[in-house]
Design an enzyme around this catalytic site. Structure first.
Site, PDB file in Angstrom:
ATOM      1  N   THR B  23      -1.222  -6.241   4.209  1.00 17.62           N
ATOM      2  CA  THR B  23       0.316  -6.985   4.650  1.00 17.62           C
ATOM      3  C   THR B  23      -0.300  -8.259   5.803  1.00 17.62           C
ATOM      4  OG1 THR B  23       2.513  -5.873   4.982  1.00 17.62           O
ATOM      5  CG2 THR B  23       0.958  -5.082   6.270  1.00 17.62           C
ATOM      6  N   CYS B  29       8.234  -4.437  12.672  1.00 18.18           N
ATOM      7  CA  CYS B  29       7.773  -3.795  12.051  1.00 18.18           C
ATOM      8  C   CYS B  29       6.649  -2.757  10.825  1.00 18.18           C
ATOM      9  CB  CYS B  29       7.727  -5.082  10.594  1.00 18.18           C
ATOM     10  SG  CYS B  29       8.930  -5.963   9.949  1.00 18.18           S
ATOM     11  N   HIS B  46       5.322  -1.952   3.193  1.00 16.78           N
ATOM     12  CA  HIS B  46       6.121  -2.795   4.990  1.00 16.78           C
ATOM     13  C   HIS B  46       6.906  -3.499   5.069  1.00 16.78           C
ATOM     14  CE1 HIS B  46       4.526  -7.207   7.072  1.00 16.78           C
ATOM     15  NE2 HIS B  46       6.133  -6.317   7.521  1.00 16.78           N
TER      16      HIS B  46
END
Lengths: 207, 161
Positions: B23, B29, B46
């Site tokens: 990711t 995040c 994520h």
């Protein structure tokens, strides 16, 4: 009627926001030109409504290193303005201001950062003045804050903050001529929905 | 040959060894890597925000964007594909504060990390490694075969956890 989502904006709304961008950028360029003592030309800004992934792609992909300057609108109209300066913009500005050669955005020092912060501040201030003079609303801005990092990480900031009102942002692309160089800056405007509704109401634009 | 499986923002996926889950550009995040090494199954989520209930979300129906609902969905997906909950361990990365603003003192990155830890603990999943907080973005590669989480930053720092 009220707008519930930035994705609900129609072409007339976009035209109005483009015109605001145009006036705002015009103001900003006048201030910048005085600052750098050079002539600066501008093209009509392009306004797009993009979702998160499209905006990331537009500025070169998730891992592309960009310079972001964040300013909050804290009164009158609430929301966030995020400038994304690409390397060419940063290079031209630093050369024009300090006569410095630019290698990488990751290598700029605190003084360069404060100069770029100030440019974001001037541009956001000019945009806010345009909004303010057309709507009669008093608009207050926060101090700017700068971050040089991956585009995806920087764009997640407005995406997170405004996740509850939609996954789209207003993406305003300005292109300037400074001396012989053409450079682009991207302004991402994320107004609170109440503020956006108020803005169109004050401008007499139907929703 | 191992495949690279990309997980976007507010999304999740699972993979079997020798594939690698990746990711890109986590800011505030958090990337949650889960692994059942005995069964060679890994997962990556994520997440953007802490809790689905407090979000007041009127637009999105994407429950993968929240720590609470996203992590639970990832666990269920792994278990459906042969993982055993008791085997699963976690490695997490992200939760930075990208901009130092004076006005907005509430730090969403920190809150995301807290929520992730609570949800994992509620599911009795142990966190064996983490690279969280601070003020920079991170890209995560999670190798299901070795269980290694590689964290790369814009300044080319690369750490292997």
């Amino acid at each position: 009627m009220t707008l519930n989502n930035i994705g609900d904006l129609n072409s007339m709304h976009v035209d109005v926001l483009t015109e605001l961008g145009n006036i705002g950028t015009g103001n900003a360029v006048t201030s910048l030109a005085t600052l750098v003592g050079k002539e600066i030309s501008i093209n009509v800004p392009r306004v797009r409504i993009l979702d998160f992934n499209e905006s990331v792609q537009f500025i070169g992909g998730a891992e592309n290193i960009v310079t972001g300057v964040l300013i909050r609108l804290i009164e009158g109209i609430e929301g966030m303005i995020l400038y994304i300066f690409e390397d060419k913009f940063v290079a031209t500005v630093l050369k024009t201001f300090f006569g410095k050669e630019f290698k990488s955005a990751l290598e700029i020092n605190e003084m360069d950062k404060s100069a770029l912060n100030e440019i974001g501040n001037i541009m956001a201030g000019a945009y806010a003045r345009a909004l303010s003079s057309m709507t009669g609303l008093k608009i207050t801005l926060s101090t700017p804050s700068i971050c040089v990092d991956m585009a995806g990480a920087i764009l997640s900031v407005p995406a997170i903050e405004f996740a509850s009102i939609g996954d789209k942002v207003l993406f305003i692309e300005d292109s300037f001529g400074i001396g012989n160089d053409m450079v682009n800056s991207n302004m991402i405007l994320v107004p609170e929905l109440d503020s956006l509704n108020l803005l169109f109401k004050k401008l007499g634009v139907g929703i | 040959m191992s495949k690279m499986i990309n997980v976007g923002i507010s999304d999740l996926n699972i993979a079997k060894a020798p594939d690698v889950l990746v990711t890109y550009a986590l800011g505030s995040c958090v990337g949650i890597c889960l692994l059942d090494k005995n069964n060679d199954i890994g997962g990556l989520a994520h997440i953007m925000l802490p809790y689905s209930k407090e979000a007041g979300d009127t637009v999105s129906t994407n429950l993968r964007r929240y720590a609470d609902t996203g992590i639970v969905e990832l666990i269920q997906m792994m278990v459906r594909n042969g993982a055993v909950l008791a085997n699963i361990i976690a490695k997490i990365a992200g939760g930075a504060q990208m901009f130092q603003t004076q006005i907005n003192t509430f730090n969403i990155g920190e809150r995301n990390v807290e929520a992730v830890k609570k949800v994992l603990s509620a599911n009795r999943i142990k966190i064996v490694a983490e690279d969280t907080g601070q003020n920079f973005g991170r890209t995560v590669f999670f190798d299901v075969k070795t269980g290694e989480m590689k964290v790369k930053t814009a300044s080319s720092r690369l750490i292997v956890l």
